[in-house]
Write an enzyme that holds these catalytic residues in place. Structure first.
Site, short mmCIF file in Angstrom:
data_model
loop_
_atom_site.label_atom_id
_atom_site.label_comp_id
_atom_site.label_asym_id
_atom_site.label_seq_id
_atom_site.Cartn_x
_atom_site.Cartn_y
_atom_site.Cartn_z
CB SER A 150 -1.77 -13.96 -23.77
OG SER A 150 -1.15 -13.94 -25.03
CD GLU A 151 -3.38 -12.12 -20.78
OE1 GLU A 151 -2.51 -11.25 -20.67
OE2 GLU A 151 -4.00 -12.33 -21.82
#
Length: 176
Positions: free
Chosen positions: A48-49
């Site tokens: 996601s990040e």
């Protein structure tokens, strides 16, 4: 990308259980990476990040905070919750016990975000970041743009519906 070696850490945020929670990749020393390289690395991590830490001299970090940039697989974000807390916790856990600050400030695109840490009293002095430390952040208040009118929202929805119908897409089942 030129042939270089960069260390990264992958950890799970918001959990005490391995392979649970929100995964996060952290590059603790991203000096020398440009925007395109960070974006490529975030895409390669496929999480996601991914965060990139840019160490600075102690005086600058004390004054400005630790410079961190946050990327998804598609773009850079000015702020996101779990990468902010996860990166701050990693930086906190990396400090020696004598130098552990009660608060770490991250210098993000969205501004300076302080993260305060509280060690559980029964585990005080523990050097691991395995759920025995609580991190709390205070982010900036949200800023809102111009609200859309009902008519604008309705027109936008109708436009999307018309485009999907023109492209042969439908929400109906074949039996309808």
């Amino acid at each position: 990308m030129p042939r270089r070696t960069y260390e990264f850490i992958q950890l799970d945020v918001f959990t005490q259980t391995p392979l649970a929670g929100n995964p996060l990749a952290i590059f603790p020393d991203a000096r020398g990476l440009n925007d395109a390289e960070m974006q490529s690395l975030a895409r390669e991590m496929n999480l996601s990040e991914t965060t990139f830490v840019f160490p600075r001299d102690a005086a600058t970090e004390a004054r400005e905070g630790k410079k961190v940039r946050i990327f998804t697989v598609e773009t850079e974000l000015p702020f996101a919750g779990h990468p902010t807390l996860g990166t701050a916790l990693y930086l906190y856990a990396s400090e020696s016990n004598q130098k552990k600050p009660a608060e770490i400030t991250l210098d993000l695109k969205a501004g300076k975000i302080p993260v305060r840490f509280t060690a559980k009293s029964e585990n005080a002095g523990c050097e691991r970041a395995d759920g025995q430390v609580f991190g709390e952040m205070r982010q900036r208040d949200p800023e809102f743009g111009t609200p859309f009118s009902r008519d604008d929202v309705g027109a936008s929805s109708e436009s999307r519906l018309m485009k999907s119908l023109l492209n042969g897409q439908s929400n109906r089942s074949p039996q309808d």
